[in-house]
Enzyme design. Sequence first.
Site, PDB file in Angstrom:
ATOM      1  N   ILE A 197       5.533  88.043 -15.499  1.00  0.00           N
ATOM      2  CA  ILE A 197       6.589  87.929 -14.490  1.00  0.00           C
ATOM      3  C   ILE A 197       6.143  87.088 -13.285  1.00  0.00           C
ATOM      4  O   ILE A 197       6.933  86.347 -12.717  1.00  0.00           O
ATOM      5  CB  ILE A 197       7.099  89.323 -14.036  1.00  0.00           C
ATOM      6  CG1 ILE A 197       8.362  89.211 -13.174  1.00  0.00           C
ATOM      7  CG2 ILE A 197       6.045  90.101 -13.286  1.00  0.00           C
ATOM      8  CD1 ILE A 197       9.629  89.179 -13.923  1.00  0.00           C
ATOM      9  N   GLY A 225       0.682  98.323 -12.412  1.00  0.00           N
ATOM     10  CA  GLY A 225       1.492  97.496 -13.298  1.00  0.00           C
ATOM     11  C   GLY A 225       2.093  96.270 -12.626  1.00  0.00           C
ATOM     12  O   GLY A 225       1.420  95.539 -11.896  1.00  0.00           O
ATOM     13  N   VAL A 226       3.380  96.046 -12.886  1.00  0.00           N
ATOM     14  CA  VAL A 226       4.112  94.896 -12.352  1.00  0.00           C
ATOM     15  C   VAL A 226       4.025  94.865 -10.831  1.00  0.00           C
ATOM     16  O   VAL A 226       3.787  93.812 -10.228  1.00  0.00           O
ATOM     17  CB  VAL A 226       5.599  94.940 -12.797  1.00  0.00           C
ATOM     18  CG1 VAL A 226       6.432  93.935 -12.029  1.00  0.00           C
ATOM     19  CG2 VAL A 226       5.714  94.696 -14.288  1.00  0.00           C
ATOM     20  N   ASP A 227       4.209  95.996 -10.201  1.00  0.00           N
ATOM     21  CA  ASP A 227       4.199  96.093  -8.744  1.00  0.00           C
ATOM     22  C   ASP A 227       2.875  95.569  -8.177  1.00  0.00           C
ATOM     23  O   ASP A 227       2.855  94.712  -7.286  1.00  0.00           O
ATOM     24  CB  ASP A 227       4.432  97.555  -8.346  1.00  0.00           C
ATOM     25  CG  ASP A 227       4.768  97.752  -6.882  1.00  0.00           C
ATOM     26  OD1 ASP A 227       5.036  96.762  -6.174  1.00  0.00           O
ATOM     27  OD2 ASP A 227       4.781  98.914  -6.446  1.00  0.00           O
ATOM     28  N   GLY A 265       7.186 101.342 -17.832  1.00  0.00           N
ATOM     29  CA  GLY A 265       5.734 101.489 -17.811  1.00  0.00           C
ATOM     30  C   GLY A 265       5.350 102.897 -17.397  1.00  0.00           C
ATOM     31  O   GLY A 265       5.648 103.876 -18.078  1.00  0.00           O
TER      32      GLY A 265
END
Length: 178
Positions: free
Chosen positions: A15, A36-38, A123
Amino acid sequence: MTEVAERISVIMDDIVTQHVDAIVNAANNSLLGGEGVDGAIHRAAGPKLLEECRKLGGCPTGEARITKGYSLPAKWVIHTVGPVWKGGMHGEEKMLYRAYQSSLELAHQYDIGSIAFPGISIGAYGFPVERAAGIAVRSVWDFLTEVKTIDEVILVCYNQIAFKMYSGALHNTANNVK
């Protein structure tokens, strides 16, 4: 409805590398970074993102907030908080649908033409991937049916399982919408 299908794609990628107007952060309520993504978005954007997020005062589940993208290729980061999966009897599906809608509403408000979403809540928040994929696609599809200003929505998957589920959900939605 083919026009809507042409504006949505599913890819397997990272991302933080997306060259779009905005990426969506699957954030926690504090908006101060996490796993994760954060965490990946905060690391890639640099410390100014955290500074700006501190000023926002958090974000309730199902809502979204917007910041600059700083060192990311994307100009904007839209932070949304998806629900933690608690078995499906606590309004999780409605809150997940709303997280996508809130993000798209901000994109529309800021004249964002292209936006990339991660798999929100799949997630650490434990939302079943197949269920989350269907909700994500339906929410995006519903929004794009009404709003024509967003040209491209990319659903970015981090692994083959998510890619298969999100691709399947998009295919099913495109074939079932009349």
